[in-house]
Every structure is written in C-alpha cells, then in structure tokens.
Design a protein around this motif. Structure first.
Motif, PDB file in Angstrom:
ATOM      1  N   PRO A 165       0.533  -0.233-122.085  1.00  0.00           N
ATOM      2  CA  PRO A 165       2.007  -0.285-122.060  1.00  0.00           C
ATOM      3  C   PRO A 165       2.582  -1.396-122.932  1.00  0.00           C
ATOM      4  O   PRO A 165       3.576  -1.186-123.632  1.00  0.00           O
ATOM      5  N   ALA A 209       4.697  -0.500-126.183  1.00  0.00           N
ATOM      6  CA  ALA A 209       6.072  -0.999-126.283  1.00  0.00           C
ATOM      7  C   ALA A 209       6.260  -1.792-127.573  1.00  0.00           C
ATOM      8  O   ALA A 209       7.286  -1.663-128.254  1.00  0.00           O
ATOM      9  N   ALA A 255       9.713   1.285-121.683  1.00  0.00           N
ATOM     10  CA  ALA A 255       8.499   0.534-121.357  1.00  0.00           C
ATOM     11  C   ALA A 255       8.664  -0.260-120.067  1.00  0.00           C
ATOM     12  O   ALA A 255       7.757  -0.286-119.218  1.00  0.00           O
ATOM     13  N   LYS A 290       6.534   0.626-116.604  1.00  0.00           N
ATOM     14  CA  LYS A 290       5.427  -0.292-116.323  1.00  0.00           C
ATOM     15  C   LYS A 290       5.143  -0.384-114.828  1.00  0.00           C
ATOM     16  O   LYS A 290       6.049  -0.296-114.001  1.00  0.00           O
ATOM     17  N   GLY A 303       9.747   6.396-126.716  1.00  0.00           N
ATOM     18  CA  GLY A 303       8.912   5.567-125.865  1.00  0.00           C
ATOM     19  C   GLY A 303       8.114   6.383-124.869  1.00  0.00           C
ATOM     20  O   GLY A 303       6.924   6.119-124.636  1.00  0.00           O
ATOM     21  N   LEU A 308       3.995   6.503-124.704  1.00  0.00           N
ATOM     22  CA  LEU A 308       3.302   6.020-123.512  1.00  0.00           C
ATOM     23  C   LEU A 308       2.378   7.070-122.911  1.00  0.00           C
ATOM     24  O   LEU A 308       1.328   6.738-122.353  1.00  0.00           O
TER      25      LEU A 308
END
Length: 573
Positions: free
Chosen positions: A173, A177, A398, A402, A455, A459
């Motif tokens: 992560p 990011a 992000a 998380k 994003g 991810l």
C-alpha cells in the motif's frame, strides 16, 4: 556486495544480514503462487532500497510527465509546424507504442533481468526525446514520438514490477500510494510546465528536458541495483535449479525464442491501425474513405487474431498446465486473464479511466486556447484544479484502503460516479462564455474521481493476479489505460473536427476553414470581432460534443467496476 554476520529466525526462516542492504526471506507463503514452488526472495533495505526507489520513481515521473507536458504545448507545436488538424498525432504516436510495448517489456524483463531492461528503456527514451526536440515536421516528430513511446513503455513496465519486488507484500500500500502520487503529480505538473516552457522558451525544450534526467535515472539504477535483482548470485547458487529462473542456463537465443513476438506484433499492429483509422478521420474530416474504414476493419481482425494467439500460446501442448510447467513460448497476454471475471473487470476499468482522465487532460487546454484565446501558460494554470485533485484522489484511496478499512472497489465506484457528475456539466458549457469559471469546480470533481479509480486499480493488482503474472499484471492495466486514452482522444478529435468543419462551412470560406485547421492563430486574423466570437463559440460546442462521448465511457466504467464485485471483497492489509 559486503555484508556483516547474519542471524536466522527459526520460526519464519528469515535471514537478516545486519548492517547490509539485503533482507532475504525463505518461506512457503511468499512463493505459494509461484509456479516454481518455494523459493528465496531478495528484498533490499538501507541505502540501496531508497536510491533504487528514487531512480525508479524518477523514471515513472518522466514517462508520465511526457504524456501531459505536450497538452499545453500542442497548439504551439502544430502551429509552428503548420499542421493543427494533425495535432492529435503528436499525442497518439507516443501512446500507440507506449500501449503496445508495456507487456512485451515486462516479459523481456522476466527473461533478461530487471536492471538491464530498465536501463535500456531509459536510454531509448532519452535518445528519442532528443530526436523530438530536433524535429522539423509533424511526420518527423510523430516518428520520434513513436520510438520515445517504446522507451517509455519499458520504463513504466519494468519500474512497476521492480517496485513490487523491492519490499514485502505488507508494504505494497505504501509503495502503491507513492507510485500513484508520482504518476498523478507528473500529470499535474506536465500541463503547467509545458505552458511555461512554451511561453518563455521554445516548445522543443518540452522534449529536450527529458534527456539529462533520463540519463541520471539510468546511472542511478546502474550503480545501485544488483545485476541479477531480485535474486542475488549467493542465493541463486544455493537454490534448486528450478528456482534459479524460468530458463536456467539458457542462452540469449533460447530466451528470445520464449518471447511471444507474434502476440507482440499483433498487438502493436492492431493498436496502430485502430489509431491510424481514427486519425485519418480527424485529418480528412471524412469517415467513409478507404483510408479510414480499411485500417479500422483490419484492426478488428488483428485484435481477434491477437486473442486467438494468446489462447493458442497459453494452452497448446507444452504450454501452461494449470500453473505447473513452463511454456515454450510465454504469451505477452496470458489467456487466464480472460477467464477471470475480476481481472477482466480490472482491465476494462483501467481502459475507461484512461478514456476519461487523459482525454480531459488534453482536451481542456485545447478548449482554453481555441475557445478563450488563452496562452499555453494560462491554459496550464487553468488546468491546475484537475491536476492537483488527481493526486489527492490517489492519496485518499490509499489512506482509506490501508489496514483493511475500505475495500478499493467501493472507492472505484465512488470515483466513477464523481466522473459522471463532473462530465454531465462539463458537456454543457455556454458558447457565449468561453472562459467559464465553473469549469474549475468541475475539474475538481472529475480529478478526484480519476484519482480514486487509479488508486483502487493499482492497489488491487497484486491481490487479484497470480504471482507468476505479477510483471504482466502490473503492466496490463497501464496498457489498457493508455489504450483507452489513445482510442478516445482519436475518436473525440475526429468527431469534433468533423462537426466543426460542417458548422463553419456555412459562415467561413473554405480558405478560412483550412487556415484555422492549419493553425488556430488564424482565428485572430478573421475580419471582424463578431466572426471571431462566433468561431470561438463553435469550438465550445465542439468541446461539449466531445465531453458527451467521454461521458459515455464514464458510464460504462460503472459496469466494468461491478465486474470486480466478489462475495469477499479485496482488502489491503
């Protein structure tokens, strides 16, 4: 590489070389999805990790910066070279080879090593950036841009997989990011610096600026990266033979035979013909000619052949065997991607994200310069809301994802809805108000939506593809994103130019229309202010039509995101 004494954790099997730059993990878990079985992984630490990360991020910044820096310089470039109607070729020539080369470079890095292929890509990018700066015609510029795109695709493909291999999965992560912020910042700064350079110096520096920085990134990687990263020689010498690489002891010729060049050629040819047909429609303002229909029909046939080739290479005798054994020829696009609904959804979402975001990055500055008569720098300044909110969206994604807080798919859905809302109003600009201030707020909405989608896709990649496909899995969404942008930029340019020609033909002479399509500066030379205002208003309406097309792709993006829906959603640790 010098190391100090090492200790071993009996429970995890982890060997830590204290004071050195290497952390080695020997576990079943780390390689559970690797087709070679348990293996040894060389994770870097200390100064090497930081220096390599810096070098890779510099390379990623440059190749994405190069995509958007041209957006505000484009009018000046094509006006100077007297080919405004062919302006989109300056963009799409780069994107064609960028799109087609990403997966091929990822495969070459599997065979020849990450370090060697990444440095080669950086040097190609630097050399042809210099060629772009020296171009004397749109044709010369487009050719150099195509070769520049080959280098750019290699930088992106290899750098992305190297960043995944530098650290353990629990740090994905953070690194994802970081990468998405770097990419988004490149998109943000490109238009602004492109306008600044064009107004203060020559547009040629838009390309020449890449040369020293690409050479610096290559030097950093050459000095800091172990030659056989991600496995070093000490580990390789003690590992079982099947763990020492996909093609242990094979010659360079044997390795080349393992590359699916037929698949790579079909992908490049299909992409090039698709964009060529659309560009011909934009240049000649006619969709019925043989130079338009011929390439489009041939492209459709080649895309079908590409998929058939992927199936053949992936399933033929001696090829993939349910994850056991190795292909004689390794497909540039594994057929198993097509059999996974989640992966298909991820790739199509990437296509739709590029269709919306990068098209807006190019079309908004053109709108400001043609409709409002602004300079390149002024257009770049007005794009700041969109440019800044893209990185903000990736950061939000992000942070919210998380530690398993919010599944990325929820954020992707939110991002698609924000893009739809923004585009609905972007497509309703008033022709009487070319410099409409409301565009700024809409740029914020669409920009944050783009950042959330970018994003979320980034991810999810390492959690939805098999480990053996990590290189291709990291490259394929990028490839589809830029394929979406190249395709939709060509479509909206063709449709917008055709509509504009038809609308202006009732008011302007053929010579005046031809002059405007050669150089937008000709708008200022029209005989009356009333006529100039009318023409600029028509450019606003053309932009509105283009945004309606982009809106359609944003709506389709909602459905492609839903293809990734699962009972147990992917969560980021």
């Amino acid at each position: 590489m010098e190391t100090d004494t090492s200790g071993r954790d009996s429970q995890t099997g982890r060997t830590v070389e204290k004071g050195a730059e290497i952390e080695t993990t020997v576990t079943e878990t780390d390689s559970a999805s690797d087709d070679s079985g348990p293996g040894e992984f060389n994770y870097l630490a200390g100064w090497r990790l930081h220096v390599i990360t810096l070098g890779l991020n510099l390379g990623l910044f440059l190749v994405n910066f190069e995509i958007t820096i041209v957006s505000t310089a484009l009018v000046s470039i094509t006006n100077d070279l007297h080919e405004f109607k062919r302006s989109s070729w300056v963009i799409t020539a780069y994107l064609i080879t960028y799109v087609a080369g990403i997966v091929i470079w990822a495969k070459l890095s599997d065979l020849f090593g990450r370090k060697q292929t990444c440095i080669a890509a950086l040097l190609i990018f630097a050399a042809f950036s210099g060629g772009c700066g020296a171009a004397q015609s749109v044709v010369q510029l487009a050719v150099c841009r195509a070769f520049q795109g080959i280098g750019g695709s290699g930088i992106y493909a290899v750098a992305m997989v190297m960043l995944y291999e530098l650290v353990r999965p629990h740090r994905y992560p953070l690194y994802t990011a970081t990468v998405t912020v770097v990419v988004a910042l490149a998109f943000a700064l490109g238009p602004l610096l492109g306008g600044l350079i064009t107004d203060r110096a020559s547009w040629r520096w838009v390309f020449l600026i890449n040369v020293p920085f690409a050479a610096l990134a290559a030097a950093v990687l050459f000095l800091a990266t172990p030659s056989d990263f991600p496995l070093n020689n000490r580990l390789r010498s003690t590992a079982p033979k099947q763990q020492q690489g996909r093609h242990p002891g094979s010659s360079n010729l044997a390795r080349l035979r393992a590359v699916d060049f037929s698949g790579g050629f079909l992908m490049l040819a299909a992409t090039a013909l698709l964009i060529t047909g659309l560009e011909e429609a934009a240049s000649h303002l006619d969709w019925r000619g043989a130079t338009v229909l011929g390439p489009l029909i041939a492209s459709a046939a080649l895309w079908a052949a590409f998929l058939a080739n992927s199936w053949r290479v992936s399933t033929r005798e001696g090829g993939e065997k349910s994850g056991r054994g190795q292909s004689v020829v390794e497909p540039v696009f594994p057929w198993r991607f097509c059999t996974s609904r989640v992966v298909v959804g991820l790739l199509l979402t990437s296509f739709m994200t590029g269709a919306v975001s990068i098209t807006c990055i190019f079309q908004l500055p053109l709108r400001y310069q043609t409709s409002a008569g602004l300079s390149a720098l002024q257009a770049g300044l007005r794009l700041i809301p969109f440019s800044v909110c893209g990185p903000l969206g990736t950061v939000f994604c992000a942070v919210l994802s998380k530690k398993r807080r919010v599944p990325p798919i929820y954020l992707a859905i939110a991002g698609e809805l924000m893009q739809i809302i923004g585009l609905v109003f972007l497509a309703r600009g008033d022709p009487a108000d070319p410099d409409w201030r409301g565009l700024y707020g809409l740029e914020v909405v669409v920009g944050i939506g783009f950042g959330l989608c970018l994003g979320a896709v980034s991810l999810m990649v390492p959690f939805v593809v098999e480990k053996r496909d990590l290189a291709v899995g990291a490259a394929a969404p990028v490839q589809l994103r830029f394929l979406g942008s190249a395709t939709v930029i060509s479509i909206v340019t063709a449709v917008g130019n055709t509509w504009l020609r038809d609308e202006l033909s009732g008011t302007l002479t053929p010579e005046q229309i031809q002059a405007i399509f050669r150089s937008s500066d000709a708008i200022r030379a029209l005989p009356t202010e009333e006529l100039e205002r009318m023409v600029r208003g028509r450019f606003v309406e053309s932009f509105n039509l283009q945004m309606h097309i982009v809106l359609g792709f944003a709506v389709a993006g909602v459905f492609t995101v839903l293809l990734m829906w699962q009972r147990n959603q992917v969560r980021v640790p």
